[in-house]
Every structure is written in structure tokens, then in C-alpha cells.
Design a protein around this motif. Structure first.
Motif, PDB file in Angstrom:
ATOM      1  N   CYS A   1     -20.298   9.273  23.748  1.00 32.21           N
ATOM      2  CA  CYS A   1     -21.049  10.540  23.866  1.00 32.21           C
ATOM      3  C   CYS A   1     -22.533  10.208  23.945  1.00 32.21           C
ATOM      4  O   CYS A   1     -23.248  10.654  24.837  1.00 32.21           O
TER       5      CYS A   1
ATOM      6  N   ARG B   1     -28.536  13.282  29.724  1.00 31.01           N
ATOM      7  CA  ARG B   1     -28.768  14.642  29.220  1.00 31.01           C
ATOM      8  C   ARG B   1     -30.238  14.794  28.840  1.00 31.01           C
ATOM      9  O   ARG B   1     -30.762  13.999  28.061  1.00 31.01           O
TER      10      ARG B   1
ATOM     11  N   THR C   1     -29.923  24.168  32.638  1.00 35.29           N
ATOM     12  CA  THR C   1     -29.017  23.046  32.391  1.00 35.29           C
ATOM     13  C   THR C   1     -29.791  21.852  31.851  1.00 35.29           C
ATOM     14  O   THR C   1     -30.968  21.672  32.180  1.00 35.29           O
ATOM     15  N   LYS C   2     -29.107  21.070  31.018  1.00 35.28           N
ATOM     16  CA  LYS C   2     -29.721  19.845  30.505  1.00 35.28           C
ATOM     17  C   LYS C   2     -29.263  18.623  31.295  1.00 35.28           C
ATOM     18  O   LYS C   2     -29.528  17.491  30.905  1.00 35.28           O
TER      19      LYS C   2
ATOM     20  N   CYS D   1     -23.880   8.407  27.151  1.00 33.68           N
ATOM     21  CA  CYS D   1     -24.093   9.266  28.317  1.00 33.68           C
ATOM     22  C   CYS D   1     -25.239  10.245  28.077  1.00 33.68           C
ATOM     23  O   CYS D   1     -26.042  10.490  28.962  1.00 33.68           O
ATOM     24  N   HIS D   2     -25.317  10.782  26.872  1.00 32.33           N
ATOM     25  CA  HIS D   2     -26.413  11.724  26.603  1.00 32.33           C
ATOM     26  C   HIS D   2     -27.770  11.034  26.729  1.00 32.33           C
ATOM     27  O   HIS D   2     -28.708  11.599  27.271  1.00 32.33           O
TER      28      HIS D   2
ATOM     29  N   MET E   1     -18.150  21.384  26.998  1.00 27.38           N
ATOM     30  CA  MET E   1     -18.865  20.378  26.200  1.00 27.38           C
ATOM     31  C   MET E   1     -19.109  20.921  24.785  1.00 27.38           C
ATOM     32  O   MET E   1     -19.064  20.173  23.812  1.00 27.38           O
TER      33      MET E   1
ATOM     34  N   ALA F   1     -18.092   8.957  31.967  1.00 29.98           N
ATOM     35  CA  ALA F   1     -17.134  10.007  31.601  1.00 29.98           C
ATOM     36  C   ALA F   1     -15.762   9.384  31.315  1.00 29.98           C
ATOM     37  O   ALA F   1     -15.110   9.712  30.311  1.00 29.98           O
TER      38      ALA F   1
ATOM     39  N   ARG G   1     -19.056  23.824  32.427  1.00 25.74           N
ATOM     40  CA  ARG G   1     -19.176  22.471  31.838  1.00 25.74           C
ATOM     41  C   ARG G   1     -19.849  22.546  30.470  1.00 25.74           C
ATOM     42  O   ARG G   1     -19.501  21.799  29.550  1.00 25.74           O
ATOM     43  N   GLN G   2     -20.810  23.476  30.323  1.00 26.37           N
ATOM     44  CA  GLN G   2     -21.470  23.604  29.014  1.00 26.37           C
ATOM     45  C   GLN G   2     -20.506  24.163  27.966  1.00 26.37           C
ATOM     46  O   GLN G   2     -20.516  23.740  26.806  1.00 26.37           O
TER      47      GLN G   2
END
Ligand code: HEC
Length: 154
Positions: free
Chosen positions: A140, A148, A89-90, A143-144, A36, A106, A32-33
Motif C-alpha cells: 500500500c 498518490r 483525485t489524488k 504505491c501511495h 480504496m 497493484a 476507485r476511491q
């Protein structure tokens, strides 16, 4: 003979299925990273154009939008339950207690990229394209901001 071949094929498929199901959490996290990061690399120059920090280039926008369109749907399943940890992970733990909201965020992003692509295909001018880019950027950031972390955790 034919039946036997079929049975062997079925067993092989079953095995393949269980291998997939047992994909290690660390592999999912890295995947996923990676996706992304591809998304981010494609989007970076475009959002700079939308913010007038870089000259507008329709060629780059078209090329990078194609990249985003291709990959933006790939990695959401890699946030499935069981992938909360296993590698740095973030991803905020909230994702797994608010999975519906996370998935909705998403979907919004995937749709915004779709709209950007439609805008380009429809011959949208610079202003329309920049506005569609801005809309993608909001999804983006949204969601971040919510999901995140600033620093990676283990
Ligand atoms: C639904 C939520 C969501 C959306 C929408 C989203 N991201 Fe992310 N993004 C995340 C999460 C969560 C991570 C951290 C993943 C991890 O470390 O496991 C991340 C990580 C990243 C990273 C890697 C950063 C790092 O620190 O390694 C980049 C780059 C990125 N996102 C860019 C984007 C761009 C560009 C968009 C919009 C087109 C976008 N993301 C849309 C949730 C999202």
C-alpha cells in the motif's frame, strides 16, 4: 422469429457494451476511491494489530481479510486512460505515463493480500499473520509514495 430475437439481443448487448465503454471519468474516479476506502477501512485495524497498537483478534483479521480479498481486484481498471481527471483525485498523473509500473504495484498488493489469506487458511499463528499483514502494508505504502498525491487535484 428466433433469428429476429437473436438480432435484438445482439443489438441490446452492443448497446450495453458501449454504455460501459462510455462510463464517465468522474464515475470511475469515484468508484476507485470508494473501493480504496473499503480496502482502507478493512486494513486499518489490522495494520494497527500488526504494529501492536491494538490487541490481536484473529476473528477481525479473518473477517477483514475476506473483505479485502473480495474488493482488492475491483478498481484497477478504473485507472484506465481517460480517467486522469473529471473529479477531485489524488491520483498522480505519473500513473498514466508509467502504467506498467503502476499495474505491477497493484499486482503486488493483490498478491500480498492472497498470501495473507493463505497464511490464515493454513492456520498461521499470530506472528506469521502479523508478518503477512506487514507485507501487505508495504505494498500500500509503496504505491501511495509513488502515485498518490497528498492533496486532491481537479
Ligand atoms: C497500485 C497503487 C496502489 C496500491 C497498491 C494501493 N493504493 Fe490506495 N490509492 C492509490 C491511489 C492512486 C489513490 C488515490 C485515488 C484517487 O483519488 O483517485 C489511493 C487512495 C487510497 C485511499 C483513499 C484515500 C483518500 O485520500 O481518499 C485509501 C484509504 C487507500 N488508498 C488505501 C489503500 C490500502 C489500505 C492499500 C493496501 C492494501 C492500498 N490503498 C493500495 C494507489 C494504490
Amino acid at each position: 422469429m428466433k433469428l429476429r430475437t437473436l438480432a435484438i439481443a445482439a443489438v441490446a448487448m452492443g448497446l450495453a457494451g458501449s454504455t460501459l465503454a462510455q462510463m464517465k471519468p468522474e464515475d470511475e474516479i469515484r468508484y476507485r476511491q470508494s473501493v480504496m476506502n473499503v480496502v482502507g477501512r478493512a486494513f486499518g485495524p489490522m495494520i494497527q494489530m500488526a504494529q501492536d497498537k491494538r490487541p490481536y483478534s484473529r476473528d477481525i483479521v479473518e473477517k477483514n481479510t475476506r473483505v479485502m480479498e473480495t474488493v482488492i481486484g475491483l478498481h484497477w481498471d478504473s485507472f484506465a486512460p481517460g480517467t486522469e481527471k473529471g473529479a477531485p483525485t489524488k491520483a498522480d498523473m505519473k500513473i498514466w505515463s508509467e502504467m506498467d509500473k503502476f499495474k505491477a504495484a497493484a499486482d503486488k498488493s493483490v498478491k500480498a493480500v492472497g498470501t495473507l489469506s493463505e497464511t490464515l487458511k493454513g492456520g498461521g499463528d499470530e506472528k506469521a499473520v502479523k508478518s503477512a499483514l506487514g507485507e501487505v502494508g508495504k505494498t500500500c505504502k509503496g504505491c501511495h509514495d509513488d502515485y498518490r498525491l497528498k492533496e486532491a487535484r481537479n
